[in-house]
Write a protein that holds these residues in place. Structure first.
Motif, short mmCIF file in Angstrom:
data_model
loop_
_atom_site.label_atom_id
_atom_site.label_comp_id
_atom_site.label_asym_id
_atom_site.label_seq_id
_atom_site.Cartn_x
_atom_site.Cartn_y
_atom_site.Cartn_z
N TYR A 111 -5.67 -45.97 -23.49
CA TYR A 111 -6.11 -44.64 -23.06
C TYR A 111 -7.61 -44.44 -23.32
O TYR A 111 -8.30 -43.80 -22.53
CB TYR A 111 -5.32 -43.55 -23.78
N LEU A 112 -8.09 -44.97 -24.43
CA LEU A 112 -9.52 -44.85 -24.73
C LEU A 112 -10.36 -45.56 -23.67
O LEU A 112 -11.44 -45.10 -23.31
CB LEU A 112 -9.82 -45.42 -26.11
N GLY A 113 -9.85 -46.68 -23.17
CA GLY A 113 -10.54 -47.39 -22.10
C GLY A 113 -10.68 -46.53 -20.85
O GLY A 113 -11.75 -46.49 -20.22
N PHE A 114 -9.62 -45.81 -20.49
CA PHE A 114 -9.69 -44.88 -19.37
C PHE A 114 -10.71 -43.77 -19.65
O PHE A 114 -11.52 -43.42 -18.79
CB PHE A 114 -8.32 -44.24 -19.12
N LEU A 115 -10.64 -43.21 -20.86
CA LEU A 115 -11.52 -42.10 -21.23
C LEU A 115 -12.98 -42.50 -21.18
O LEU A 115 -13.82 -41.76 -20.64
CB LEU A 115 -11.16 -41.62 -22.64
N GLU A 116 -13.30 -43.68 -21.70
CA GLU A 116 -14.69 -44.15 -21.69
C GLU A 116 -15.20 -44.31 -20.27
O GLU A 116 -16.33 -43.93 -19.95
CB GLU A 116 -14.80 -45.48 -22.45
N GLY A 117 -14.38 -44.88 -19.41
CA GLY A 117 -14.79 -45.08 -18.02
C GLY A 117 -15.08 -43.77 -17.32
O GLY A 117 -16.06 -43.64 -16.58
N ILE A 118 -14.25 -42.75 -17.58
CA ILE A 118 -14.42 -41.45 -16.95
C ILE A 118 -15.67 -40.74 -17.49
O ILE A 118 -16.48 -40.22 -16.72
CB ILE A 118 -13.17 -40.58 -17.19
N VAL A 119 -15.82 -40.72 -18.81
CA VAL A 119 -16.94 -40.00 -19.44
C VAL A 119 -18.28 -40.58 -19.00
O VAL A 119 -19.21 -39.84 -18.64
CB VAL A 119 -16.82 -40.04 -20.97
N HIS A 120 -18.40 -41.89 -18.99
CA HIS A 120 -19.69 -42.52 -18.71
C HIS A 120 -20.11 -42.41 -17.25
O HIS A 120 -21.30 -42.50 -16.95
CB HIS A 120 -19.66 -43.99 -19.13
N THR A 121 -19.16 -42.23 -16.36
CA THR A 121 -19.51 -42.11 -14.95
C THR A 121 -19.52 -40.66 -14.48
O THR A 121 -20.46 -40.22 -13.81
CB THR A 121 -18.52 -42.92 -14.08
N ALA A 122 -18.51 -39.89 -14.86
CA ALA A 122 -18.39 -38.51 -14.38
C ALA A 122 -19.48 -37.62 -14.95
O ALA A 122 -19.89 -36.65 -14.29
CB ALA A 122 -17.02 -37.95 -14.74
N SER A 123 -19.97 -37.91 -16.14
CA SER A 123 -20.98 -37.06 -16.76
C SER A 123 -22.26 -37.00 -15.92
O SER A 123 -22.98 -35.99 -15.94
CB SER A 123 -21.30 -37.55 -18.18
N ILE A 124 -22.55 -38.06 -15.18
CA ILE A 124 -23.76 -38.08 -14.34
C ILE A 124 -23.69 -36.99 -13.28
O ILE A 124 -24.64 -36.23 -13.09
CB ILE A 124 -23.94 -39.46 -13.68
N ARG A 125 -22.53 -36.91 -12.62
CA ARG A 125 -22.38 -35.93 -11.55
C ARG A 125 -22.13 -34.53 -12.11
O ARG A 125 -22.71 -33.54 -11.61
CB ARG A 125 -21.22 -36.34 -10.64
N ILE A 126 -21.27 -34.42 -13.12
CA ILE A 126 -20.93 -33.11 -13.66
C ILE A 126 -22.14 -32.38 -14.21
O ILE A 126 -22.33 -31.19 -13.97
CB ILE A 126 -19.85 -33.25 -14.77
N PHE A 127 -22.99 -33.11 -14.93
CA PHE A 127 -24.16 -32.48 -15.54
C PHE A 127 -25.44 -32.71 -14.73
O PHE A 127 -26.53 -32.37 -15.19
CB PHE A 127 -24.35 -32.99 -16.97
N LYS A 128 -25.30 -33.30 -13.55
CA LYS A 128 -26.43 -33.53 -12.65
C LYS A 128 -27.58 -34.21 -13.38
O LYS A 128 -28.74 -33.74 -13.33
CB LYS A 128 -26.88 -32.21 -12.00
N LEU A 129 -27.27 -35.30 -14.03
CA LEU A 129 -28.28 -36.03 -14.79
C LEU A 129 -29.22 -36.75 -13.83
O LEU A 129 -28.80 -37.23 -12.77
CB LEU A 129 -27.61 -37.04 -15.73
N HIS A 130 -30.49 -36.85 -14.19
CA HIS A 130 -31.47 -37.54 -13.36
C HIS A 130 -31.46 -39.03 -13.69
O HIS A 130 -32.48 -39.62 -14.06
CB HIS A 130 -32.86 -36.95 -13.58
N ARG A 131 -30.32 -39.64 -13.53
CA ARG A 131 -30.15 -41.07 -13.83
C ARG A 131 -28.90 -41.56 -13.09
O ARG A 131 -28.05 -40.77 -12.70
CB ARG A 131 -30.00 -41.31 -15.32
N ARG A 132 -28.84 -42.85 -12.90
CA ARG A 132 -27.66 -43.44 -12.27
C ARG A 132 -26.92 -44.35 -13.25
O ARG A 132 -25.99 -45.05 -12.87
CB ARG A 132 -28.07 -44.23 -11.02
N TYR A 133 -27.37 -44.30 -14.48
CA TYR A 133 -26.76 -45.16 -15.51
C TYR A 133 -26.76 -44.42 -16.84
O TYR A 133 -27.76 -43.80 -17.21
CB TYR A 133 -27.57 -46.46 -15.64
N THR A 134 -25.64 -44.44 -17.53
CA THR A 134 -25.57 -43.91 -18.89
C THR A 134 -25.36 -45.10 -19.83
O THR A 134 -24.62 -46.04 -19.49
CB THR A 134 -24.40 -42.93 -19.05
N PRO A 135 -26.02 -45.11 -20.99
CA PRO A 135 -25.87 -46.24 -21.91
C PRO A 135 -24.41 -46.52 -22.24
O PRO A 135 -23.70 -45.66 -22.75
CB PRO A 135 -26.64 -45.76 -23.16
N GLY A 136 -23.96 -47.71 -21.88
CA GLY A 136 -22.57 -48.09 -22.08
C GLY A 136 -21.72 -48.03 -20.83
O GLY A 136 -20.53 -48.36 -20.86
#
Length: 209
Positions: A111-136
């Motif tokens: 389950y943690l593997g699923f959670l990590e995948g979601i957090v690291h990718t979805a956070s870019i769109r949800i928070f409109k980050l000016h990046r296409r990559y989050t560390p990790g």
């Protein structure tokens, strides 16, 4: 204690590599739980290094770009917080490895593997980050794929009952949330303020009042 705090990531890495090496040399993991535990041990190791060694790091990104917290993240704080996280993910892989007859014990790692995948990718769109990559993010996506494959294997095995999937999720929450609370505190913030900071930033980036 200062040595452990400062070199926590390196100590965790040595333990994990030692575990993987001994298993490769002396053990032929016949149980699915052991095979998955080894896969997650390697995946978590790679993820921890990508998430924390990459310039800036995931903690800095979350504090600065997601929560906009007026906190100076220190190297000591980040290194100390890794002790708690590294200990927990070691538990997630070592427990099912040494108790392979209880396949459901691998579920928190899955389950943690699923959670990590979601957090690291979805956070870019949800928070409109000016990046296409989050560390990790790269290893997080790898873990998401691993978890999808692992879940299919676990379901196919028929060795896990329906209620055990729920218990596995509850076990993840019961162990991961306290660790995250400690990480937040170690990095100079109050855990109870975290939801408020996230909501405030969501309202800001999405133009909500």
């Amino acid at each position: 204690m200062h040595f452990i705090r400062y070199y926590s990531e390196e100590i965790y890495s040595v333990i994990t590599l030692f575990f993987l090496t001994l298993s490769a040399i002396f053990v032929t993991p016949a149980h699915l739980a052991q095979q998955l535990a080894l896969a997650y041990a390697l995946a978590f190791l790679l993820h921890e290094w990508e998430e924390n060694v990459y310039p800036g790091g995931f903690v800095d990104m979350m504090v600065g770009e997601v929560m906009h917290a007026d906190v100076a993240v220190t190297t000591e704080g980040k290194k100390t917080s890794r002790i708690y996280v590294d200990f927990l993910i070691l538990v997630y892989v070592l427990v099912p490895y040494f108790l392979p007859e209880h396949l459901w014990l691998i579920l928190p790692a899955l389950y943690l593997g699923f959670l990590e995948g979601i957090v690291h990718t979805a956070s870019i769109r949800i928070f409109k980050l000016h990046r296409r990559y989050t560390p990790g993010m790269l290893t997080a996506m790898l873990m998401f794929a691993l978890s999808a494959f692992a879940l299919a294997l676990v379901v196919q095995s028929g060795a896990v009952e329906g209620w055990q999937y729920a218990v596995g999720a509850l076990l993840l929450v019961a162990t991961f949330v306290p660790i995250q609370r400690q990480v937040v505190r170690t990095n100079g913030m109050k855990y109870r303020d975290l939801p408020k900071m996230i909501r405030a930033n969501l309202r800001r980036v999405h133009g909500m009042k």
